[in-house]
Design an enzyme around this catalytic site. Structure first.
Site, PDB file in Angstrom:
ATOM      1  N   LYS A   1       0.808  -1.222   0.000  1.00 27.73           N
ATOM      2  CA  LYS A   1       0.000   0.000   0.000  1.00 27.73           C
ATOM      3  C   LYS A   1       0.841   1.273   0.000  1.00 27.73           C
ATOM      4  CE  LYS A   1      -4.498  -1.512   1.194  1.00 27.73           C
ATOM      5  NZ  LYS A   1      -4.373  -2.877   1.775  1.00 27.73           N
TER       6      LYS A   1
ATOM      7  N   SER B   1       1.561  -9.698  -1.007  1.00 34.32           N
ATOM      8  CA  SER B   1       1.265  -8.262  -0.913  1.00 34.32           C
ATOM      9  C   SER B   1       1.658  -7.657   0.424  1.00 34.32           C
ATOM     10  CB  SER B   1      -0.221  -8.023  -1.180  1.00 34.32           C
ATOM     11  OG  SER B   1      -1.011  -8.878  -0.368  1.00 34.32           O
TER      12      SER B   1
ATOM     13  N   GLU C   1      -9.294   7.147   3.402  1.00 33.27           N
ATOM     14  CA  GLU C   1     -10.203   6.227   4.072  1.00 33.27           C
ATOM     15  C   GLU C   1      -9.393   4.998   4.469  1.00 33.27           C
ATOM     16  OE1 GLU C   1      -9.608   6.043   0.901  1.00 33.27           O
ATOM     17  OE2 GLU C   1      -9.320   3.892   0.648  1.00 33.27           O
TER      18      GLU C   1
HETATM   19  C1  LIG Z   1      -5.214  -3.893   1.588  1.00 28.53           C
HETATM   20  C2  LIG Z   1      -4.488  -5.160   1.311  1.00 28.53           C
HETATM   21  C3  LIG Z   1      -4.853  -6.019   0.264  1.00 28.53           C
HETATM   22  C4  LIG Z   1      -6.061  -5.779  -0.597  1.00 28.53           C
HETATM   23  O1  LIG Z   1      -6.050  -4.623  -1.348  1.00 28.53           O
HETATM   24  P1  LIG Z   1      -5.787  -4.604  -2.922  1.00 28.53           P
HETATM   25  O2  LIG Z   1      -6.139  -3.217  -3.298  1.00 28.53           O
HETATM   26  O3  LIG Z   1      -6.704  -5.625  -3.548  1.00 28.53           O
HETATM   27  O4  LIG Z   1      -4.373  -4.955  -3.139  1.00 28.53           O
HETATM   28  C5  LIG Z   1      -4.096  -7.141   0.025  1.00 28.53           C
HETATM   29  N1  LIG Z   1      -3.022  -7.441   0.800  1.00 28.53           N
HETATM   30  C6  LIG Z   1      -2.637  -6.655   1.809  1.00 28.53           C
HETATM   31  C7  LIG Z   1      -1.436  -7.050   2.612  1.00 28.53           C
HETATM   32  C8  LIG Z   1      -3.352  -5.491   2.113  1.00 28.53           C
HETATM   33  O5  LIG Z   1      -2.958  -4.707   3.127  1.00 28.53           O
END
Ligand SMILES: *Cc1c(COP(=O)(O)O)cnc(C)c1O
Length: 421
Positions: free
Chosen positions: A88, A378, A110
């Protein structure tokens, strides 16, 4: 379909907002395009990506996991090593740099689970911007570790008390604030959705993931069968997939939250679920989980980042065209994946990312060992200890929480005096 045509990805996307938001959205689009073709902006962005975020992030060969599963070689893109623990920050830093360039010193955002709030608060601290985060009151209560981090970074966390007091309401509140203060304020939206130009802009800032992966694939001469990413709003997945969507290969696989089952309210499967339909919500047209009156349905997932009722318009379009395949993983499969990669690779996946891990565990054994599959991790899973510990070791966790409360009650006064001096 690597970018929108005037804000639209096929039939999805657009800018369905009140008149007052048209001007700030148009201004944002113009300024974003200018910035991205200005070398002084892109150089500053690259520098901060390197020194503050910690890019590039590694591509790890999960050799033990691959051997155990007996099939394709699994590789893990370690986005969880990015500063603040997830992808993020790529978007938050990009948008905050852009806001500063536009002379906007006040940032609003948000947040649902708090991950985007933390990333934005950190980016604002780094760049000297004022930060207010809108967060549903319910989320403020259940996500205290992230609220604490945002406050340490100097952000104001505004608890939203309207509606269901969760993410959807926080988005509405942030939109209202932006509409009232467009000249001083930039709204940092946290995923590749919302009205144009956000889906294009967020994808561009996240596509650093896919660009690095493309380079890493070439360096190692990998024969890649598939890229796999979890899909909430869709920012990590579209950033990972972006440099590949106009090519025929590799396969691109998006994994949604299957929750506890297929029934309405048990999951957040916007592409594969049975309550999935086209709709217009929060400024854009896409696939949503909606009831017959077009109202957002309740969702469920063990991972707080995957439980939004909508999906980014570009992903919806690429799902429809067939370029991206969608599937889902159940809560329990994600938990198994967390354990599997922790024990066999020493890598602790965030619960969100573990949905992609679960799909890799299913896919790898069906492929020859000459093939590679790449998971985008992610985020890392430290943040999930309050969810995973009660599942894996409830009694010990309860003992710990009781002991903590006792310790804090007993030593409240001494504690305050000692630490704060
Ligand atoms: C917020 C988040 C997501 C989901 O958000 P996307 O916009 O679909 O990437 C996925 N993995 C992590 C670690 C997150 O913090």
């Amino acid at each position: 379909m690597s970018h929108s045509d005037n804000g639209f990805f096929g039939q999805f996307g657009g800018k369905y907002v009140a008149e007052v938001l048209r001007r700030p959205l148009d201004e944002l689009e113009t300024e974003f395009r200018k910035a991205m073709s200005d070398p002084s902006f892109t150089q500053e962005l690259e520098e901060i990506q390197r020194d503050y975020i910690g890019r590039e992030t590694p591509l790890l060969h999960a050799a033990t996991a691959s051997k155990i599963l007996g099939g394709a070689q699994i590789y893990i893109k370690l986005e969880g090593l990015a500063n603040t623990g997830a992808h993020k920050i790529n978007n938050a830093i990009g948008q905050c740099l852009l806001a500063r360039r536009m002379g906007k010193k006040r940032i609003i955002a948000e947040t649902g689970a708090g991950q985007h709030g933390v990333a934005t608060a950190a980016a604002c601290a780094k760049l000297g911007l004022d930060c207010t985060v809108y967060m549903g009151e319910v989320d403020v209560r259940r996500q205290q570790p992230n609220v604490a981090a945002m406050e340490l970074y100097g952000a104001k966390v505004h608890a939203v008390t309207s509606g269901s007091r969760t993410l959807k309401d926080a988005v509405n509140e942030a939109m209202r604030d932006w509409a009232a203060n467009p000249d001083t304020t930039h709204y940092v939206l946290g995923s590749a959705l919302g009205p144009a130009p956000f889906p294009d802009m967020v994808r561009e800032f996240q596509s650093v993931i896919g660009k690095e992966v493309k380079k890493q694939i070439a360096e190692r001469n990998l024969d890649v069968e598939a890229l796999i990413a979890c899909v909430g709003g869709g920012s990590n997945s579209i950033g990972f997939f972006a440099p590949f969507v106009d090519e025929d290969s590799p396969r691109l696989i998006g994994v949604e939250a299957g929750g506890i089952g297929p029934d309405v309210g048990q999951n957040a499967s916007r592409m594969t679920g049975n309550a999935s339909r086209d709709g217009i919500l929060q400024g854009y047209k896409s696939r949503f989980l909606l009831d017959d009156d077009g109202q957002a349905l309740p969702t469920r997932s063990i991972s707080a980042g995957l439980d939004y009722c909508g999906i980014g318009p570009q992903l919806a379009a690429l799902g429809k065209s067939g370029r991206i395949e969608f599937t889902s993983a159940l809560d329990k499969e994600a938990l198994e994946a967390v354990k599997f990669f922790a024990k066999n690779e020493g890598v602790l996946f965030a619960l969100e990312s573990a949905h992609a891990g679960a799909q890799a565990i299913k896919l790898a054994p069906t492929l020859p060992s000459s093939k590679a599959i790449i998971i985008n991790m992610s985020g890392r899973g430290d943040k999930d200890v309050f969810i995973t510990s009660p599942v894996f070791r409830l009694e010990k966790w309860l003992d710990f929480l009781h002991a903590e409360i006792e310790r804090l009650e007993e030593h409240k006064d001494i504690h305050e005096a000692k630490i704060m001096g």
